[in-house]
Design an enzyme around this catalytic site. Sequence first.
Site, PDB file in Angstrom:
ATOM      1  N   PRO A 107       0.768  -1.257   0.028  1.00  0.00           N
ATOM      2  CA  PRO A 107      -0.161  -0.047   0.248  1.00  0.00           C
ATOM      3  C   PRO A 107       0.774   1.260   0.086  1.00  0.00           C
ATOM      4  CG  PRO A 107      -0.656  -1.368   1.913  1.00  0.00           C
ATOM      5  CD  PRO A 107       0.588  -1.935   1.335  1.00  0.00           C
ATOM      6  N   ALA A 110       1.581   4.726   3.242  1.00  0.00           N
ATOM      7  CA  ALA A 110       0.951   4.082   4.675  1.00  0.00           C
ATOM      8  C   ALA A 110       2.158   3.845   5.365  1.00  0.00           C
ATOM      9  CB  ALA A 110       0.387   2.828   4.295  1.00  0.00           C
ATOM     10  N   GLY A 111       3.302   4.309   5.254  1.00  0.00           N
ATOM     11  CA  GLY A 111       4.668   4.049   6.002  1.00  0.00           C
ATOM     12  C   GLY A 111       5.264   2.806   5.927  1.00  0.00           C
ATOM     13  N   LEU A 112       4.997   2.122   4.760  1.00  0.00           N
ATOM     14  CA  LEU A 112       5.568   0.724   4.583  1.00  0.00           C
ATOM     15  C   LEU A 112       6.734   0.850   3.360  1.00  0.00           C
ATOM     16  CD1 LEU A 112       2.315  -1.292   4.763  1.00  0.00           C
ATOM     17  CD2 LEU A 112       3.629  -0.869   6.534  1.00  0.00           C
ATOM     18  N   GLY A 113       7.064   1.903   3.210  1.00  0.00           N
ATOM     19  CA  GLY A 113       8.365   2.015   2.296  1.00  0.00           C
ATOM     20  C   GLY A 113       8.054   1.597   0.972  1.00  0.00           C
ATOM     21  N   ALA A 116      10.458   3.478  -1.693  1.00  0.00           N
ATOM     22  CA  ALA A 116      11.701   3.162  -1.649  1.00  0.00           C
ATOM     23  C   ALA A 116      11.936   1.841  -2.425  1.00  0.00           C
ATOM     24  CB  ALA A 116      12.118   2.906  -0.238  1.00  0.00           C
ATOM     25  N   ALA A 117      10.990   0.896  -1.819  1.00  0.00           N
ATOM     26  CA  ALA A 117      10.917  -0.451  -2.692  1.00  0.00           C
ATOM     27  C   ALA A 117      10.901  -0.437  -4.106  1.00  0.00           C
ATOM     28  CB  ALA A 117       9.832  -1.275  -2.162  1.00  0.00           C
ATOM     29  N   ASP A 158      14.457   3.519   4.545  1.00  0.00           N
ATOM     30  CA  ASP A 158      13.679   2.872   3.938  1.00  0.00           C
ATOM     31  C   ASP A 158      14.509   1.887   2.519  1.00  0.00           C
ATOM     32  OD1 ASP A 158      11.818   3.758   5.223  1.00  0.00           O
ATOM     33  OD2 ASP A 158      10.504   4.301   3.863  1.00  0.00           O
TER      34      ASP A 158
END
Length: 325
Positions: A107, A110-113, A116-117, A158
């Site tokens: 997502p 949402a702060g899940l990077g 960056a991924a 991240d």
Amino acid sequence: MTSAEASAPAKVILTGEHAVVYNEPALVMAIDRRARVAVSTSRGDLVTLYSQRLKETARFTLEKSKNLDGEGSRNRRLLPYLTVARRVAQLAGYSGGLRITIQSEIPSAAGLGSSAAIGVAMSAALGKCLGIKLSRDQISKIAYQSERHIHGHPSGIDNLISSYGGLVVFRKNEGFLPVKSPARIKLIIGMTGVDRSTGEQVAKVAETVKEHPRVGQLLLHCIGHLTVETVEALRAGKIESVGRLLSLNHWLVNALGVSHPSLDRLVYASLGAGALGAKLTGAGGGGCMIALVNDKCKAAVMQAIQREGVDAIPARLSRTGVRFD
Ligand code: PMV
């Protein structure tokens, strides 16, 4: 024509968000959700960058710093990745056409990077497609440039965790160390669905620290100590203690002004359902929270979060950082 595909993992911050911006340590874990990027060379000099989730395309060339779709176009969210494409192409001495497709299970915002991924997977896929070998460190640094476009002055965790994978303790001015945990870390991620910007939350903390320097600095330093204790507890396999430290981290970061009622509700709901610990993860202000669970409370915590009317997903450690698919 040559082509390549790479993927890279999302992350959660277990402890130390915000404090990490002030050179305190943070504990970060790569999780089993990935962003995938497919790249192929094409004739001419047109580069198309397509996001399957956004259903948007950005068109540009490697040579001119120009968005061919015009400044006000809808594809602005894709533009930071131009930096990645240009940098890798420059290292490879390539100025021709490219087709780049982004597909992500993470997502966004949402702060899940997620960004960056994408940046990490894109650097790796482009490097392979254009015939150059990039180290994990180089990939992480290239992705950091697109992170700067998106977030201003991010700490760099991240891109680093997405490139290397695993569980690491990170300090901005010192680098990172992998952490071994004998106990398996099982998390439930609760997604508030409330949009927030990392830059705004970081600015909020800066304001608190400026207005109340002594208390603000103490809180940040305290969070730094908390990360050190969490690493020790993990290494010793004391998972209950890790849980208590995660919750304590939530209230400390809350004191810095970056929680949100939607996050606090999910934290209380998780703890009420027996979670070992719960906290916001990432910048706060919305986005996601994490609950540390064991097999006994996992289902109850998942249900408690869902009863609050939001999505909950289980997450575990991904030891694999960026990889070619
Ligand atoms: O919510 P995210 O994934 O953008 O994480 C932000 C973490 C901060 O510590 C608040 C900022 C940073 O750059 O580390």
